[in-house]
Every structure is written in structure tokens, then in C-alpha cells.
Write an enzyme that holds these catalytic residues in place. Structure first.
Site, PDB file in Angstrom:
ATOM      1  N   LYS A 178       0.851  -1.181   0.000  1.00  8.89           N
ATOM      2  CA  LYS A 178       0.000   0.000   0.000  1.00  8.89           C
ATOM      3  C   LYS A 178       0.893   1.239   0.000  1.00  8.89           C
ATOM      4  O   LYS A 178       1.695   1.440   0.906  1.00  8.89           O
ATOM      5  CB  LYS A 178      -0.921   0.028   1.214  1.00  8.89           C
ATOM      6  CG  LYS A 178      -1.866   1.227   1.165  1.00  8.89           C
ATOM      7  CD  LYS A 178      -2.457   1.546   2.513  1.00  8.89           C
ATOM      8  CE  LYS A 178      -3.139   2.911   2.439  1.00  8.89           C
ATOM      9  NZ  LYS A 178      -3.544   3.411   3.758  1.00  8.89           N
ATOM     10  N   ALA A 265      -9.673   5.668   4.522  1.00  9.36           N
ATOM     11  CA  ALA A 265      -9.597   6.818   5.434  1.00  9.36           C
ATOM     12  C   ALA A 265     -10.931   7.538   5.560  1.00  9.36           C
ATOM     13  O   ALA A 265     -11.665   7.694   4.583  1.00  9.36           O
ATOM     14  CB  ALA A 265      -8.522   7.825   5.010  1.00  9.36           C
ATOM     15  N   GLY A 266     -11.224   7.952   6.786  1.00 12.80           N
ATOM     16  CA  GLY A 266     -12.390   8.776   7.053  1.00 12.80           C
ATOM     17  C   GLY A 266     -13.591   8.052   7.612  1.00 12.80           C
ATOM     18  O   GLY A 266     -14.530   8.680   8.094  1.00 12.80           O
ATOM     19  N   THR A 288      -8.595   3.591  12.547  1.00 10.70           N
ATOM     20  CA  THR A 288      -9.009   4.350  13.718  1.00 10.70           C
ATOM     21  C   THR A 288     -10.440   4.051  14.144  1.00 10.70           C
ATOM     22  O   THR A 288     -10.741   3.979  15.344  1.00 10.70           O
ATOM     23  CB  THR A 288      -8.846   5.857  13.453  1.00 10.70           C
ATOM     24  OG1 THR A 288      -7.517   6.110  12.999  1.00 10.70           O
ATOM     25  CG2 THR A 288      -9.099   6.663  14.708  1.00 10.70           C
TER      26      THR A 288
END
Length: 335
Positions: A178, A265-266, A288
Site C-alpha cells: 500500500k 480513510a475517514g 481508527t
């Protein structure tokens, strides 16, 4: 004088088992077994007995018969093989999870197991030479069972990203990687110029880069041209938990891409993951959202279900949106 009933019957073998039957036709035998001659096939002494002749073929002492009919086929339930492929490697789970921010490796491993993920991203960092026996991620998540996807988190230029992945390949032999090249520390938004440069170099060196990128269909097309095996547009800034901020662009990327598209992400909660899948993305990458949940293991399970639900919704083909109401029940015939 009493007669012996056995003397009036024939000794046969039916479907591998000894069987005694009264003299008669094959059709008579089939009926005594509670079967319909019109619904079976019979083999007698190694030869097929035509169904049209079952009533005229007589059974004889010592005959070996096989009687078969159709049943529900297969020993296993039918499984919908909704897998996806990247660079010739096939996966069932469409959820990729990270390995940072957990309280320890044990919690990380438990979350991976709960998520059903088959791929985890791993950062490449220096070995702690002052404590070489300290626990390592590989002690808890077996790279022989889970695909490790080395990433370039923290790299802000192409050269450092390329160097990091060269070391990763040397350490573990990984070529599926990645790539992310960040533009600044505040937003962690990708620097697409450096990202394109790194993608081209890595692809020429035999790497298979899955690339974190802007939610820009032009940029993703350029990445494909440079050798990206998957494009990974951000849904929102890394670690923000804001959810997908630009569904229009994600959809355009999905429609135009020739390689897998994964939102990276997000994502903050399960509904964000479902939305990404409903747009037609091949998968979702998150860290996260799981690691910083109050109960990471439960959230990992929720994310697994959300990705699966979103994928099913996409495959189902959602209803059209309308400007005005459309009643479910007919208005004609109202009382």
C-alpha cells in the site's frame, strides 16, 4: 406338510444389500420397495434396464440391481462466491483493517479476527535494538494466515516511500503493498504528484501498489496508467471519522476504474462503511474507527456486517429515487 416361505422367494442384491423378493418383474420389485417405476432408473447385472421394459424383464435368482432416482444434488450448501481480486489474488472479505492505535497486539489480533479481514496493513518501522525480544505483530497475527500489506504511512515524498517498500520487500518478500505519499502533516492529504512518481517507479520494480489517493477520477485514471493495481480514494481525512464527504466523486471513480476501488480513510462508524459499499466500491480500509472505539472488538464485528450489508444492497440494485411520494398501497378501492 408346511411350506418354506423362503423357497418361494428369490435371493437378490439391491443397492449393495441382500434382499429377498417374490418372483416377478423388475417393475414389481420396484413397487414392493414403495417406489414408482416411472421415477427410477434400474441397472440389472451391470446393464441398464430400459424403463419402458421394466414390466417385462423378470428378476432371477442372484440378480444384482442398482435402483437410483434424483435427489437434491451436492453435499454442501450453495455458497454465493462473491469474492474480489487484486493483482491475481482472491479474497472473500472486503474489509481491510490497520494495525495501529490498539492498546496492545492481543487486542489488535482479536479485532482482526472479529472483523473477518483477510488483509491487514502494517507500517515499516525500525527494530528496537535495545529490546530485540520485545513482542512483535507477527507473534499475534500470523502472516501465513493473514495477508500483510506493508504501507508507507508517514512518508512525505516519493523517495522515502520507495525506500520503505524496498525494505519491506527485503524483510518479508512482499510485493503487494500500500502506497501513500502525504502532502502535509495537518491534513494527511495525499501529494498526488509524488504519489504518481512513486507508483511508476514501484511498478517498474515489480511491486503491486495499492495506492491511497485523492477522491479525483482523473488522478485515479493516471494512477492506473502508472501501474496501480488498486486505487484507494479517501472518504475524509485520515483518522477524522467524518464519513464519506464526496459520494459523487467516489461513484465516478468506481464507474471509470478498471482496477479495484477501495475507500481508504475517514470511516467513523458502520453506516459509513455501508455507504462506501453501496456506491460499488470493492472494499473499505479502516483503522481508527475500530481501534479508537470504546469496544474495538464489537466495532470490528459491526464493520464486518456493515461491509457485507452494503455489498448486498449494491448487488440488489436499489430503488430509484423520486421527487414526490409514491404510495406502497394502491389508492383505488379505498373504503
Amino acid at each position: 406338510m408346511a411350506t418354506n416361505p423362503a423357497a418361494a422367494t428369490l435371493s437378490l442384491t439391491v443397492n449393495g444389500e441382500p434382499h429377498r423378493a417374490a418372483p416377478g418383474s423388475v417393475a414389481d420389485l420396484v413397487r414392493t420397495l414403495g417406489l414408482d417405476p416411472a421415477k427410477v432408473a434400474v441397472e440389472r447385472n451391470g446393464e441398464i434396464a430400459p424403463r419402458s421394459q421394466l414390466a417385462t424383464i423378470a428378476i432371477a435368482e442372484g440378480d444384482v440391481l442398482e435402483i437410483v432416482h434424483f435427489v437434491g444434488g451436492g453435499d454442501h450448501p450453495v455458497v454465493d462466491d462473491d469474492t474480489w481480486e487484486v493483482a491475481g489474488r482472491r479474497f472473500r472479505s472486503r474489509l481491510i483493517v490497520g494495525t495501529g492505535k490498539y492498546k496492545d497486539f492481543a487486542q489488535n489480533a482479536a479485532a482482526v479476527a472479529a472483523s473477518g479481514a483477510e488483509i491487514v496493513t502494517v507500517a515499516v518501522r525500525r527494530v528496537n535494538v535495545t529490546d530485540p525480544k520485545a513482542p512483535m505483530l507477527t507473534d499475534f497475527i500470523d502472516p501465513k494466515k493473514i495477508t500483510y500489506l506493508p504501507n508507507t504511512a508517514g512518508c512525505f515524498d516519493a523517495d522515502s516511500a520507495i525506500r520503505t517498500l524496498r525494505l519491506a520487500r527485503e524483510a518479508g518478500g512482499w510485493d503487494l503493498v500500500k502506497l501513500e505519499v502525504l502532502g502535509e502533516a495537518r491534513t494527511l492529504y495525499p501529494d498526488m504528484r509524488e504519489t504518481l512518481k512513486a507508483t511508476e517507479v514501484l511498478a517498474k520494480e515489480g511491486f503491486l501498489p495499492m495506492v491511497y489517493c485523492a477522491d479525483d477520477p482523473i488522478a485515479t485514471r493516471q494512477l492506473e496508467d502508472c501501474g496501480a493495481v488498486a486505487v484507494m480514494p479517501l472518504g475524509a481525512p485520515i483518522g477524522s471519522g467524518l464519513g464519506l464527504q464526496n459520494k459523487v466523486m467516489i461513484r465516478l471513480i468506481v464507474e471509470g476504474a478498471k482496477v479495484p476501488v477501495l475507500v481508504d480513510a475517514g470511516v467513523g462508524t458502520a453506516s459509513d462503511a455501508a455507504v462506501a459499499m453501496e456506491l460499488g466500491c470493492h472494499g473499505v480500509l479502516m483503522n481508527t474507527a475500530i481501534a479508537e472505539a470504546k469496544d474495538p472488538i464489537r466495532m470490528a464485528r459491526a464493520m464486518k456486517l456493515a461491509v457485507e450489508a452494503g455489498r448486498e444492497a449494491y448487488r440488489s440494485g436499489r430503488m430509484a429515487t423520486r421527487k414526490y411520494a409514491d404510495p406502497s398501497s394502491p389508492l383505488a378501492g379505498l373504503i
